[in-house]
Design a protein around this motif. Structure first.
Motif, PDB file in Angstrom:
ATOM      1  N   VAL A   1      43.313  45.193  22.203  1.00 45.07           N
ATOM      2  CA  VAL A   1      42.279  44.199  22.522  1.00 45.07           C
ATOM      3  C   VAL A   1      42.376  43.800  23.990  1.00 45.07           C
ATOM      4  N   HIS A   2      43.617  43.695  24.507  1.00 44.38           N
ATOM      5  CA  HIS A   2      43.811  43.370  25.933  1.00 44.38           C
ATOM      6  C   HIS A   2      43.157  44.432  26.820  1.00 44.38           C
ATOM      7  N   CYS A   3      43.387  45.696  26.479  1.00 41.97           N
ATOM      8  CA  CYS A   3      42.801  46.791  27.287  1.00 41.97           C
ATOM      9  C   CYS A   3      41.275  46.746  27.238  1.00 41.97           C
ATOM     10  N   LEU A   4      40.718  46.503  26.049  1.00 39.94           N
ATOM     11  CA  LEU A   4      39.264  46.468  25.909  1.00 39.94           C
ATOM     12  C   LEU A   4      38.660  45.329  26.738  1.00 39.94           C
ATOM     13  N   HIS A   5      39.280  44.177  26.637  1.00 36.28           N
ATOM     14  CA  HIS A   5      38.783  43.033  27.412  1.00 36.28           C
ATOM     15  C   HIS A   5      38.976  43.262  28.906  1.00 36.28           C
ATOM     16  N   LYS A   6      40.053  43.938  29.251  1.00 37.11           N
ATOM     17  CA  LYS A   6      40.356  44.102  30.680  1.00 37.11           C
ATOM     18  C   LYS A   6      39.336  45.005  31.358  1.00 37.11           C
ATOM     19  N   VAL A   7      38.989  46.120  30.730  1.00 39.75           N
ATOM     20  CA  VAL A   7      38.029  47.034  31.377  1.00 39.75           C
ATOM     21  C   VAL A   7      36.632  46.407  31.436  1.00 39.75           C
ATOM     22  N   LEU A   8      36.363  45.460  30.533  1.00 39.67           N
ATOM     23  CA  LEU A   8      35.055  44.796  30.541  1.00 39.67           C
ATOM     24  C   LEU A   8      35.074  43.506  31.369  1.00 39.67           C
ATOM     25  N   PHE A   9      36.221  43.249  32.030  1.00 42.24           N
ATOM     26  CA  PHE A   9      36.381  42.074  32.890  1.00 42.24           C
ATOM     27  C   PHE A   9      36.103  40.770  32.125  1.00 42.24           C
ATOM     28  N   THR A  10      36.647  40.713  30.914  1.00 48.80           N
ATOM     29  CA  THR A  10      36.579  39.469  30.145  1.00 48.80           C
ATOM     30  C   THR A  10      37.982  38.937  29.873  1.00 48.80           C
ATOM     31  N   GLU A  11      38.977  39.502  30.540  1.00 43.99           N
ATOM     32  CA  GLU A  11      40.368  39.074  30.371  1.00 43.99           C
ATOM     33  C   GLU A  11      40.686  37.973  31.386  1.00 43.99           C
ATOM     34  N   GLN A  12      41.836  37.363  31.215  1.00 45.97           N
ATOM     35  CA  GLN A  12      42.262  36.305  32.140  1.00 45.97           C
ATOM     36  C   GLN A  12      42.418  36.849  33.560  1.00 45.97           C
ATOM     37  N   PRO A  13      42.031  36.100  34.579  1.00 53.95           N
ATOM     38  CA  PRO A  13      42.030  36.638  35.956  1.00 53.95           C
ATOM     39  C   PRO A  13      43.383  37.145  36.426  1.00 53.95           C
ATOM     40  N   GLU A  14      44.488  36.454  36.032  1.00 51.58           N
ATOM     41  CA  GLU A  14      45.789  36.859  36.584  1.00 51.58           C
ATOM     42  C   GLU A  14      46.206  38.261  36.153  1.00 51.58           C
ATOM     43  N   THR A  15      45.655  38.768  35.059  1.00 48.97           N
ATOM     44  CA  THR A  15      46.037  40.118  34.622  1.00 48.97           C
ATOM     45  C   THR A  15      45.561  41.195  35.594  1.00 48.97           C
ATOM     46  N   TYR A  16      44.645  40.858  36.482  1.00 48.69           N
ATOM     47  CA  TYR A  16      44.100  41.866  37.391  1.00 48.69           C
ATOM     48  C   TYR A  16      44.895  41.964  38.699  1.00 48.69           C
ATOM     49  N   TYR A  17      45.672  40.927  39.030  1.00 50.38           N
ATOM     50  CA  TYR A  17      46.356  40.979  40.328  1.00 50.38           C
ATOM     51  C   TYR A  17      47.851  40.677  40.229  1.00 50.38           C
ATOM     52  N   LYS A  18      48.388  40.603  39.028  1.00 51.41           N
ATOM     53  CA  LYS A  18      49.781  40.158  38.897  1.00 51.41           C
ATOM     54  C   LYS A  18      50.790  41.189  39.422  1.00 51.41           C
ATOM     55  N   TRP A  19      50.385  42.469  39.538  1.00 50.39           N
ATOM     56  CA  TRP A  19      51.351  43.504  39.939  1.00 50.39           C
ATOM     57  C   TRP A  19      51.663  43.451  41.430  1.00 50.39           C
ATOM     58  N   ASP A  20      50.655  43.285  42.243  1.00 47.62           N
ATOM     59  CA  ASP A  20      50.907  43.340  43.687  1.00 47.62           C
ATOM     60  C   ASP A  20      50.051  42.330  44.461  1.00 47.62           C
ATOM     61  N   ASN A  21      49.547  41.322  43.752  1.00 44.70           N
ATOM     62  CA  ASN A  21      48.725  40.286  44.393  1.00 44.70           C
ATOM     63  C   ASN A  21      47.516  40.848  45.125  1.00 44.70           C
ATOM     64  N   TRP A  22      46.967  41.903  44.601  1.00 40.91           N
ATOM     65  CA  TRP A  22      45.690  42.412  45.142  1.00 40.91           C
ATOM     66  C   TRP A  22      44.653  42.355  44.022  1.00 40.91           C
ATOM     67  N   PRO A  23      43.455  41.873  44.258  1.00 49.47           N
ATOM     68  CA  PRO A  23      42.869  41.445  45.542  1.00 49.47           C
ATOM     69  C   PRO A  23      43.544  40.184  46.091  1.00 49.47           C
ATOM     70  N   PRO A  24      43.455  40.010  47.419  1.00 51.86           N
ATOM     71  CA  PRO A  24      44.053  38.801  48.008  1.00 51.86           C
ATOM     72  C   PRO A  24      43.361  37.542  47.484  1.00 51.86           C
ATOM     73  N   GLU A  25      44.036  36.440  47.621  1.00 47.31           N
ATOM     74  CA  GLU A  25      43.551  35.195  47.013  1.00 47.31           C
ATOM     75  C   GLU A  25      42.164  34.800  47.513  1.00 47.31           C
ATOM     76  N   SER A  26      41.864  35.103  48.781  1.00 46.36           N
ATOM     77  CA  SER A  26      40.569  34.707  49.344  1.00 46.36           C
ATOM     78  C   SER A  26      39.398  35.445  48.687  1.00 46.36           C
ATOM     79  N   ASP A  27      39.650  36.691  48.260  1.00 41.91           N
ATOM     80  CA  ASP A  27      38.573  37.508  47.678  1.00 41.91           C
ATOM     81  C   ASP A  27      38.644  37.619  46.162  1.00 41.91           C
ATOM     82  N   ARG A  28      39.689  37.076  45.598  1.00 44.03           N
ATOM     83  CA  ARG A  28      40.008  37.358  44.197  1.00 44.03           C
ATOM     84  C   ARG A  28      38.861  37.020  43.247  1.00 44.03           C
ATOM     85  N   ASN A  29      38.460  35.769  43.268  1.00 47.43           N
ATOM     86  CA  ASN A  29      37.416  35.339  42.329  1.00 47.43           C
ATOM     87  C   ASN A  29      36.096  36.037  42.594  1.00 47.43           C
TER      88      ASN A  29
END
Length: 1356
Positions: free
Chosen positions: A608-636
């Motif tokens: 379910v996490h993978c399905l939500h993630k590819v559809l961009f319906t997952e929590q925002p931190e799951t997209y940048y937790k590995w290397d802090n990319w995108p940077p905070e200014s562009d993240r949202n």
């Protein structure tokens, strides 16, 4: 030699007859393509004696050009006789010595040469041929070769021209082993010749062309050619690089199987030279005296005498390929393994390597030293050519070639020129073999991740991606897959590497292909036996999301920021990006549905996490937790750009299918929640698009769905399934139930989809799903009550409410019974309404049944959804199918539609997308508002209210302009004109006065402006209309403007029909007058049926609506239009009666059902007609009104019905053929009351005594008519006194009545009065009593009728 041919003389073949050439020029033996050689005039080669006899007899003087004839070719200015002294001489001697060591296998000529004078050579050969002495021919030719060898610097002109001629007519004589050896010796450097004689390539060129002529048709050439080729290639390249030997050299090079780069790609090209380089020096070859002269002569001869086209290049060494390869590779190894500094490597060796790159061993040998050669300034150009040749021939994809590619990737080049050439070569390498692409990508990425990283890797990768934009990203994705299968976690490194690749390649990568490559299933053992399969799936998902965000280029970012500001800027770029993300998401959902289950049984949470993630319906931190990319200014911003994208049909359908699948971890409720979120998110993108700052629309297809199966898929998610372990009683069929929360969420989801796809989903919902249709109507009318406001009929509303209550009750019973069975099988509990668990959670699942009342909370959701997504507007804008028109036509004029006005008011200028009926309704709505008294409130209005009013007035002007454009504009068409007018005209016959008044107001607004716009030129031919319009100023729209419509002919019939219906409903005499005047002028009467309808409708008005008629034609009336209306009546009936009297007796004018009201008329003059009895009565009534002022058809009509001094027409019933009563008593009374004497006479003729008595008692009879009545009574007294007396009930009253008429001025009746007076009783009381009984007889008084009196009488 390896050549398998006999050493004896080869006889000429049939294709080359041994005959003298035709008179004229010589025929060349060399190539035709000497692009760099200057062409001399053809006259230089004319021999002194032309023409050779056909019988081959010739003498020496005529066989060859004489020395005097050719002397002009040699008499040219000589060059310096002392060549420049340089190091070239010493180098030449060294090279000559080297050549001997290189090719010890090349033998010296073994045939004993026979030397003769060049002038007699041809004769000697011919003589030897006639004797059959092949050895002598061979000896003579070897002798000629020996002379050429001895005089390399300045060969005898007669000799080489003789040999050329001989090669042309008898090429086979050169194809013996001895002569081949002799000619090959001419191609080698002779060490015994001093430096001064060096450099003239004339003899070598001659030898090449003689050999080419001899072996042109031979598929198997001797190996010695390859040996002399290599010897010259490594040496002076006197003939190898000569353009005049190109065909010979090209055929030799077929031995190596090398694909040579075209000249445009070669950097080391010798232009304008026929010899070769010895070393890196660029000075020209020193020439001996007269070298230029003699060489020019040969070249001129070659060019002038060239045959048509070049010689054929074909494989010549297929049988000797192995031995040739061994020999060439030995030579190359020997050259490359010599102990010599790298700087001393000859350019010619590199050129030879370039020519032999067809051998994989040669490529492998060369690639190991190539980087050093490229960095050597002396060898750069030939090394670049070698690189190109190596890449073009790297086509086997074997182990050796993979080693070559690996070495090529490690080459480091700094100069930009070299780097650009290297990239060209990379492209050729990719073209050489389709498998090179995958190897190339893999090796570049692995090199990038290694410690010995090549700084050119990214540029190489960029070139690869440009070369293969579809395939390269897939192979790149496979490399990333390989990285993720490692035991070590490479996700962080992979993310960084991917970002670097995208950055360095300037985003020039097909992201969709790359992502699809990441999702491909791999069958290799390393993947099947992978240890961390779940980690692999999660990390691929992460790379997919990173790839989607990496697609945000600077241009996309700029367009997104502009979008947020409401600006229309670079929308195409943003749209392209959004479609790209939508496509990747579609592929990702496919991957999770079909591929991932085959890789590993991923846990429910991770799936379910993978399905939500590819559809961009997952929590925002799951997209940048590995290397802090995108940077905070562009993240949202990045996350929002990737989430606010279209939703593709496949994505939505697959999410629903995953939810329906029992094998996948996503449950139905979660699937419904996800689908609902995705649909509303995509719809929100369209809603934002509609609200751009400048009011423009975008054509984003954010939610395009065409498959009707979506409706069933969504509804299936709502279905309630009872626990499988519970056994229900045998024979019990559980009801179809749905989970209420999901059920109504499903309807709202489908409503959004239907609004965005009206043609397919919308139409299916409207036709087949009543609940969904009800919701659609609610959002369109912006009214969320139940029953919907589109149900106009109160009875229908009541029925819907009662049916809903019944269904709710039945539903409750079914659910309680079902739950009781479930409880009986499990808890044994008795289920009642108070303790039921399912009652509040379930509802009946009957999507195609009657519409159900939505629960209050979902009504609120529906309202909110409509406000945010503008679903009603989307549905209203649909013209195919036209839901809005359907609602309007159902409601018609039965009730006001304020929601329609709101719809038009908020249509944002797009009036053309609304149906014309909608615009007309809005116009009527505004016209009604204008009639309200609002002047008193104007002072108290706020600024906001005034602004709204101004806006509304502006909208009305805009709308009015739109409607007038539809009627009068250049693009007016028949359909829209009919639709606009029909909407108003139908309301003219409404039973409500207000509706009729509004319809006329609307027509006046729409038509009058257009009439004024047309100017004076149209008013000239419409004088009659203009006069009528002046009489009826409020009806100019009908009498003057409507007939001016461009498409008036298309609406004539429709308008007339509407007005014919309206005259029976309208109560305003002036309005009816206008309608009648219009009908008399414009009613279409071409068809008999329509003419009948017109006559009957007008007749019904005259006969049945006496009050209206009296109002229009009362004697005290001062209506100015009365004359015009009477003329209109007369015009209509005059035309009708004339037409009917022309019809033949047998014509069937009426259907059988109407026949009972029809009469057949016959005139004494022979004319006949069949018409409705009401029409006859109406015409008589019209005649009683008298003639109008001015010209009219009154007297024509009078002559038809009441001819002067002739009998009246007789009438017969159509159905029984009995004679009918044409003029009933009530009509005769109308005639008697008339002031037209002919009508009075006709009414009084043949009257019975009782009829006379009846009429004389009536009121309203003019004095003149009463005088005639009294005279007829006098005659009756003299003719039939008894009958008359029998019918007089009160003689005293009657006598008093006669006296009164006499007092009015009537004459006659004295005889009748005398009869009454003589029989009057003396009792006065009887007289008083009879006075009290005086009554006015109506036209319906019972009198004795004739046989025809059974006709139905119509009241006046």
């Amino acid at each position: 030699m390896n050549r398998p041919k006999p050493t004896t003389l080869r006889r000429p073949s049939a294709a080359k007859p041994s005959a003298h050439p035709p008179p004229g020029d010589f025929i060349a033996l060399g190539s035709k393509s000497q692009g760099s050689e200057p062409k001399a005039p053809a006259v230089l080669l004319k021999p002194a004696s032309t023409g050779l006899p056909a019988d081959r007899k010739r003498d020496t003087s005529s066989a060859l050009p004489s020395s005097s004839g050719l002397s002009s070719l040699t008499k040219r200015p000589k060059l310096s006789t002392t060549p420049p002294v340089s190091a070239l001489g010493r180098l030449a001697d060294v090279a000559a010595t080297d050549k001997r060591a290189i090719s010890p296998s090349i033998k010296e000529p073994s045939v004993i040469p026979i030397e003769v004078s060049p002038a007699v050579l041809l004769d000697e050969i011919e003589a030897a041929e006639s004797e059959g002495n092949d050895e002598r021919i061979e000896g003579l030719l070897c002798g000629a070769v020996k002379q050429l060898k001895l005089n390399r610097a300045k060969p005898d002109i007669t000799l080489y021209l003789s040999l050329m001629f001989l090669a042309k007519i008898k090429p086979n004589v050169f194809a013996t082993e001895g002569i081949i050896e002799a000619l090959c010796s001419l191609l080698r450097r002779d060490a015994s010749i001093n430096f001064k004689a060096k450099g003239n390539s004339l003899v070598s060129v001659l030898a090449c062309n003689l050999l080419m002529a001899a072996y042109e048709d031979d598929e198997n050439w001797p190996e010695i050619f390859v040996k002399v080729y290599i010897e010259d290639s490594l040496g002076e390249r006197i003939w190898v690089d000569s353009s005049h030997c190109k065909n010979f050299v090209d055929n030799i090079q077929t031995a190596f199987g090398t694909k040579m780069p075209p000249k445009s790609m070669l950097l080391q090209v010798d232009t304008g030279r026929s010899g070769g380089d010895l070393s890196a020096g660029s000075s020209p070859h020193p020439s001996t005296p007269d070298e230029d002269d003699s060489q020019t002569e040969l070249l001129i001869a070659e060019e002038k005498l060239s045959p048509e086209g070049d010689w054929q290049v074909m494989p010549r060494y297929e049988e000797l390929s192995e031995s040739v390869e061994d020999y060439v590779l030995d030579v190359l190894r020997d050259q490359l393994n010599r102990r010599q500094p790298m700087d001393n490597v000859s350019r010619n060796l590199l050129r030879l390597l370039t020519a032999t790159c067809g051998y994989k061993e040669a490529r492998l040998m060369a690639v190991q030293r190539l980087e050093m050669w490229l960095q050597n300034p002396k060898l750069t150009r030939p090394a670049q050519d070698l690189l190109m040749s190596m890449c073009m021939n790297c086509n086997t994809h074997g182990a050796d070639d993979m080693e070559v590619i690996s070495n090529l990737i490690k080459i480091r080049l700094k100069p930009k020129v070299l780097l650009n050439h290297y990239m060209l070569c990379v492209r050729e390498l990719l073209n050489a073999n389709k498998d090179n692409l995958a190897t190339m990508v893999k090796l570049v990425i692995f090199n990038e991740l290694s410690n010995a990283r090549n700084p050119n890797n990214m540029q190489v990768l960029h070139t690869v991606l440009q070369h293969s934009p579809e395939q390269a990203p897939k192979f790149l994705a496979m490399v990333f897959q390989d990285l993720l299968t490692n035991k070590d976690d490479y996700l962080r490194a992979s993310r960084a590497l991917l970002r670097e690749i995208i950055k360095q390649t300037k985003h020039e990568i097909n992201f969709q292909s790359f992502c699809f490559g990441l999702m491909q299933e791999r069958k290799e053992t390393s993947y099947v036996d992978m240890e961390f399969k779940e980690r692999f799936v999660i990390q691929v998902t992460d790379l997919l999301t990173v790839s989607m965000m990496l697609g945000i280029t600077a241009q996309v970012k700029e367009a997104g920021i502009a979008w947020d500001k409401g600006e229309k800027k670079n929308l195409d770029i943003l749209k392209s990006f959004q479609n790209q993300i939508a496509s990747i998401q579609r592929d990702a959902v496919w991957w999770l549905h079909t591929v991932v289950p085959t890789i590993s049984k991923v846990g429910a949470k991770d799936y379910v996490h993978c399905l939500h993630k590819v559809l961009f319906t997952e929590q925002p931190e799951t997209y940048y937790k590995w290397d802090n990319w995108p940077p905070e200014s562009d993240r949202n911003f990045f996350l929002r750009l990737c989430s606010e994208v279209p939703l593709l049909e496949d994505t939505l359908m697959r999410v629903l299918v995953i939810g329906l699948s029992r094998d996948l971890p996503l449950g139905p409720a979660d699937a419904m929640e996800l689908a609902d979120h995705l649909v509303k998110r995509a719809a929100g993108v369209q809603s934002d698009a509609a609200e751009l700052a400048d009011g423009t629309k975008t054509d984003l297809e954010v939610l395009k769905v065409e498959r009707i199966q979506l409706i069933d898929a969504v509804l299936n998610l709502c279905t309630y399934h009872h626990p499988e372990n519970i056994q229900l009683p045998a024979g019990y069929q559980p009801p179809n139930l749905a989970i209420s929360m999901l059920y109504w969420k499903a309807w709202l989801l489908l409503l959004v989809v239907a609004a965005f796809n009206p043609q397919k989903i919308g139409l299916a919902a409207w036709d087949g799903y009543p609940t969904l249709k009800m919701l659609m109507e609610m959002v369109m009318t912006n009214n969320y009550s139940y029953p919907p406001c589109t149900v106009a009929d109160e009875d229908t509303k009541t029925e819907m409410i009662s049916k809903e209550l019944q269904m709710a009750q039945r539903e409750k019973q079914d659910i309680l019974a079902f739950e009781s069975h479930l409880a009986a099988a499990s808890t044994k509990q008795t289920i009642t309404e108070s303790n039921s668990l399912l009652l509040s959670q379930l509802t009946s699942l009957d999507p195609q049944g009657p519409p159900r009342r939505p629960p209050p909370q979902y009504q609120e959701q529906l309202k909110t959804l409509n406000q945010s997504l503008r679903l009603g507007h989307l549905l209203c804008r649909s013209r195919n199918p036209d839901f809005l028109l359907n609602i309007i036509q159902r409601q018609a004029s039965s009730q006001s539609m304020p929601w329609l006005a709101d719809l038009v008011q908020s249509s944002e200028g797009s009036l053309d997308v609304l149906p014309v009926q909608c615009l007309c309704e809005f116009l009527l709505h505004d016209a009604a508002d204008e009639n309200l008294p609002i002047e008193d409130d104007e002072e108290g209005e706020s600024k906001e209210q005034r602004a709204k009013k101004r806006q509304r007035q502006q909208k009305q002007r805009q709308l009015l302009g739109r409607l007038q454009d539809l009627l009068l504009g250049p693009k007016a068409d028949e359909q829209t004109t009919c639709e606009v007018l029909d909407y108003f005209l139908r309301r003219l016959s409404s039973s409500q006065v207000a509706s009729r008044v509004l319809a006329m107001k609307g027509l006046s607004l729409v038509l009058t402006e257009g009439g004024l716009k047309d100017g004076d030129e149209r008013e000239q031919p419409m004088e009659e209309d203009s006069a009528d319009a002046e009489l009826l100023p409020g009806y100019q729209w009908l009498l003057q403007d409507l007939p001016k419509l461009p498409l008036f002919d298309s609406v004539r019939g429709m308008t007339s029909t509407a007005l014919q219906q309206a005259i029976h409903m309208e109560t305003d005499p002036q309005t009816i007058s206008a309608y009648l005047i219009y009908l008399s002028q414009h009613a279409p009467v071409e068809e008999q049926a329509s003419h009948n309808d017109l006559a009957l409708d007008v007749a019904r008005l005259i006969v049945e609506r006496s009050t209206i008629m009296n109002s229009m034609f009362a004697k005290h009336s001062t209506r100015p239009e009365s004359n015009a209306v009477l003329s209109a009546f007369l015009t209509i009936f005059s035309a009708y009666i004339k037409r009917m009297r022309k019809t033949k007796e047998g014509e069937d004018l009426y259907s059988w059902s109407e026949s009972q009201d029809q009469v057949f008329l016959r005139w004494t003059t022979g004319e006949t007609a069949t018409m409705h009895i009401l029409v006859v009565h109406a015409m008589v009534i019209l005649l009683t009104l008298g003639p109008p002022k001015g010209e009219s058809d009154f007297y024509a009509l009078l002559d038809i019905w009441f001819p002067d001094k002739k009998p009246l027409p007789t009438a017969f019933l159509v159905d029984t053929s009995e004679e009918a009563l044409l003029l009933p008593d009530w009509l005769k009374l109308r005639m008697i009351r008339s002031e037209v004497s002919r009508l009075v006479d006709a009414a009084l003729s043949d009257l019975e005594p009782q009829q006379l008595l009846l009429f004389v008692q009536s009121f309203g009879i003019p004095v003149s008519s009463m005088s005639k009545l009294l005279q007829y009574l006098d005659q009756a007294v003299s003719h039939d006194t008894d009958t008359l007396e029998e019918n007089i009930m009160d003689k005293h009253y009657m006598a008093h009545l006669v006296e009164v008429q006499h007092e009015r001025g009537a004459t006659g009746g004295h005889t009748f009065h005398s009869l009454l007076s003589s029989t009057l009783p003396a009792d006065r009381d009887a007289s008083e009593t009879s006075k009290a009984k005086v009554t006015v007889e109506t036209p319906h008084s019972s009198v004795k009728m004739r046989a025809g009196s059974q006709l139905p009488e119509v009241g006046a």
